[in-house]
Motif scaffolding. Structure first.
Motif, PDB file in Angstrom:
ATOM      1  N   ILE A   3      52.422 -34.420  82.376  1.00 51.46           N
ATOM      2  CA  ILE A   3      53.020 -35.503  83.158  1.00 51.46           C
ATOM      3  C   ILE A   3      53.618 -36.518  82.205  1.00 51.46           C
ATOM      4  N   ASP A   4      54.914 -36.792  82.388  1.00 53.35           N
ATOM      5  CA  ASP A   4      55.638 -37.757  81.559  1.00 53.35           C
ATOM      6  C   ASP A   4      56.096 -38.894  82.471  1.00 53.35           C
ATOM      7  N   ILE A   5      55.578 -40.104  82.247  1.00 54.40           N
ATOM      8  CA  ILE A   5      55.908 -41.261  83.084  1.00 54.40           C
ATOM      9  C   ILE A   5      56.725 -42.238  82.254  1.00 54.40           C
ATOM     10  N   GLN A   6      57.877 -42.622  82.797  1.00 50.29           N
ATOM     11  CA  GLN A   6      58.783 -43.543  82.110  1.00 50.29           C
ATOM     12  C   GLN A   6      59.063 -44.741  83.001  1.00 50.29           C
ATOM     13  N   GLY A   7      59.137 -45.920  82.400  1.00 53.30           N
ATOM     14  CA  GLY A   7      59.467 -47.146  83.126  1.00 53.30           C
ATOM     15  C   GLY A   7      60.873 -47.594  82.802  1.00 53.30           C
ATOM     16  N   ASP A  18      47.560 -45.255  85.705  1.00 54.47           N
ATOM     17  CA  ASP A  18      46.380 -44.586  86.255  1.00 54.47           C
ATOM     18  C   ASP A  18      46.605 -44.164  87.700  1.00 54.47           C
ATOM     19  N   HIS A  19      47.158 -45.066  88.503  1.00 55.90           N
ATOM     20  CA  HIS A  19      47.427 -44.767  89.909  1.00 55.90           C
ATOM     21  C   HIS A  19      48.403 -43.595  90.029  1.00 55.90           C
ATOM     22  N   THR A  20      49.458 -43.622  89.245  1.00 57.63           N
ATOM     23  CA  THR A  20      50.479 -42.575  89.296  1.00 57.63           C
ATOM     24  C   THR A  20      49.886 -41.226  88.913  1.00 57.63           C
ATOM     25  N   GLN A  21      49.163 -41.164  87.828  1.00 56.61           N
ATOM     26  CA  GLN A  21      48.564 -39.899  87.398  1.00 56.61           C
ATOM     27  C   GLN A  21      47.545 -39.385  88.403  1.00 56.61           C
ATOM     28  N   ARG A  22      46.726 -40.269  88.939  1.00 55.67           N
ATOM     29  CA  ARG A  22      45.705 -39.868  89.911  1.00 55.67           C
ATOM     30  C   ARG A  22      46.339 -39.301  91.177  1.00 55.67           C
ATOM     31  N   VAL A  84      56.154 -40.380  97.342  1.00 49.82           N
ATOM     32  CA  VAL A  84      56.784 -39.347  96.519  1.00 49.82           C
ATOM     33  C   VAL A  84      55.772 -38.248  96.184  1.00 49.82           C
ATOM     34  N   ALA A  85      54.560 -38.624  95.832  1.00 46.71           N
ATOM     35  CA  ALA A  85      53.532 -37.634  95.505  1.00 46.71           C
ATOM     36  C   ALA A  85      53.218 -36.760  96.717  1.00 46.71           C
TER      37      ALA A  85
END
Length: 98
Positions: A3-7, A18-22, A84-85
């Motif tokens: 998982i790659d999260i970019q702002g 944390d919320h996004t990954q969970r 989205v999830a």
């Protein structure tokens, strides 16, 4: 699954990450063996001007299939991530059934 999260336009805080990954791990668990990588872009279109302009774009790269793109916008970024999830989980379940 990587998982790659970019702002885009704001800093990514630890609670947001944390919320996004969970949420992603929960929604994509059933299809996890088919997923190579997930790229998430979180951003604020209008910046400090405010408004319902927070966005989440997710690209799910699958083995032996075309990437799946899901995006949504809204005022509350946490709610946008949840939507989205959830949509990603449903779409991947449909692909697996086909």
């Amino acid at each position: 699954m990587r998982i790659d999260i970019q702002g885009r336009g704001f800093p990514l805080t630890a609670p947001l990450l944390d919320h996004t990954q969970r949420r992603l791990r929960f929604a994509l668990t059933r299809s996890g063996d088919r997923i190579k990588r997930v790229v998430i872009r979180l951003g604020d279109t209008n910046g400090p001007r405010g408004g319902a302009d927070k966005f989440c774009r997710m690209q799910v790269y699958l083995e032996h299939a075309a990437p799946v793109l899901i995006e949504d916008t809204g005022a509350d970024l946490y709610a946008v991530i949840d939507r989205v999830a959830e949509r990603a989980g449903r779409n991947l379940a449909k692909l697996a059934a086909a």
